[in-house]
Write an enzyme that holds these catalytic residues in place. Structure first.
Site, mmCIF file in Angstrom:
data_model
loop_
_atom_site.group_PDB
_atom_site.id
_atom_site.type_symbol
_atom_site.label_atom_id
_atom_site.label_comp_id
_atom_site.label_asym_id
_atom_site.label_seq_id
_atom_site.Cartn_x
_atom_site.Cartn_y
_atom_site.Cartn_z
ATOM 1 N N ASP A 153 2.430 5.641 5.757
ATOM 2 C CA ASP A 153 1.978 5.459 4.381
ATOM 3 C C ASP A 153 3.178 5.191 3.474
ATOM 4 O O ASP A 153 4.320 5.545 3.798
ATOM 5 C CB ASP A 153 1.238 6.707 3.892
ATOM 6 C CG ASP A 153 -0.075 6.928 4.622
ATOM 7 O OD1 ASP A 153 -0.684 5.933 5.051
ATOM 8 O OD2 ASP A 153 -0.476 8.097 4.765
ATOM 9 N N ARG A 154 2.901 4.629 2.321
ATOM 10 C CA ARG A 154 3.956 4.243 1.382
ATOM 11 C C ARG A 154 4.933 5.385 1.098
ATOM 12 O O ARG A 154 6.146 5.191 1.093
ATOM 13 C CB ARG A 154 3.322 3.762 0.072
ATOM 14 C CG ARG A 154 4.332 3.442 -1.021
ATOM 15 C CD ARG A 154 3.671 2.913 -2.269
ATOM 16 N NE ARG A 154 4.680 2.541 -3.254
ATOM 17 C CZ ARG A 154 4.573 1.505 -4.068
ATOM 18 N NH1 ARG A 154 3.499 0.735 -4.024
ATOM 19 N NH2 ARG A 154 5.523 1.224 -4.939
#
Length: 295
Positions: free
Chosen positions: A136-137
């Protein structure tokens, strides 16, 4: 990108066709098709060979991978990279927080893909972005990128068969039990394209093992080590919230930014078999400073 790889046939390979032999070395059908189209793509003892030719003990099969493509629509951008490991077949990057892996709407030039495109193009090398374990970011830590279709296919199969072992570290709200296993299926939450939830009727099988390795009484936070037995979207974040100890700084599942301004999750260790050499790989990444400072 060009890569030549040699395989030696053993006594037990006698009588096998080259195609069967290569497939037993995890070379996919599509890679074989491309090798057949490549000049000197498949050699037997240094001589061009058909894939239906039979092998003898000691034969050397050489494959020559040639890729002259770049990923379309990925702009090369000079973004610093922390490289944990690199060879001819893979590169492992220690991804920082606030960096998406793939370009998307609103994130065209700030991703890991942009940084790697610049890294390779600046060396005069073509590059197709093939990320194996997407993060994820805001999750930091180790992620594997395959440099060519062969390593991508083999590592992709390893992900599917759960042969890439991932260890994560998270900072959770509250004092977790010393250890435990979360066995709870995960599904997409109704009316959301992003959020997931535990759903025993419609969810996919998901298991997370965890153990508490530190607890800070002053801030009421636990540092937890987690191992994924499955790889569902947002698995750790959903599972830890489900048992009552959500990750701090998680904008979706626990938007509490008292201690940190991103989800406190780090990919700290990867154990896998190298897709070409067969070497056992064991890579680690230190806990980032924003998580470490809380303990």
């Amino acid at each position: 990108m060009e890569r030549t790889i040699d395989y030696i046939a053993s006594y037990n390979d006698t009588g096998k066709t080259i195609e069967k032999f290569l497939k037993e070395h995890s070379i996919t059908h599509q890679v074989l098709v491309n090798l057949k189209k490549t000049t000197n793509g498949i050699l037997k003892n240094g001589i061009w060979a058909y894939t239906n030719e039979k092998l003898c003990d000691g034969d050397t099969i050489s494959i020559h991978i040639v890729e002259n493509d770049n990923s379309v629509n990925i702009e090369p951008v000079n973004i610093p990279l922390e490289i944990a490991y690199e060879d001819e077949d893979i590169i492992v990057v220690n991804k920082p927080a606030d960096m998406p892996v793939h370009p998307s709407m609103g994130n065209h030039d700030n991703t890991l893909a942009n940084a790697l495109m610049y890294y390779f193009n600046s060396q005069g090398k073509d590059f197709v972005f093939r990320c194996i374990n997407r993060l994820d970011r805001d999750t930091t830590g180790l992620t594997i990128i395959a440099k060519h279709a062969l390593s991508s296919g083999i590592l992709g199969a390893a992900v599917a068969s759960r042969d890439i072992h991932r260890t994560y570290f998270a900072v959770c709200s509250g004092k977790t039990p010393l250890s435990g296993r979360i066995d709870a299926p995960i599904a997409r939450k109704d009316d959301s394209t992003i959020e997931r939830c535990v759903d025993f009727e419609n969810g996919e099988y998901a298991i997370t093992d965890y153990s508490r390795i530190a607890y800070n009484e002053k801030n009421g936070l636990s540092l937890v080590k987690l191992n994924l037995l499955t790889g569902r979207t947002h698995q750790i974040r959903v599972h830890m919230k489900y048992i009552g100890y959500p990750l701090i700084g998680d904008f979706l599942y626990n938007p509490d930014y008292t201690f940190i301004n991103r989800q406190a999750l780090h990919s700290g260790r990867l154990e896998f078999t190298h897709p070409v050499t067969g070497q056992k790989m064991d890579l680690t990444s230190d806990l980032p400073s924003d998580m470490k400072s809380l303990f």
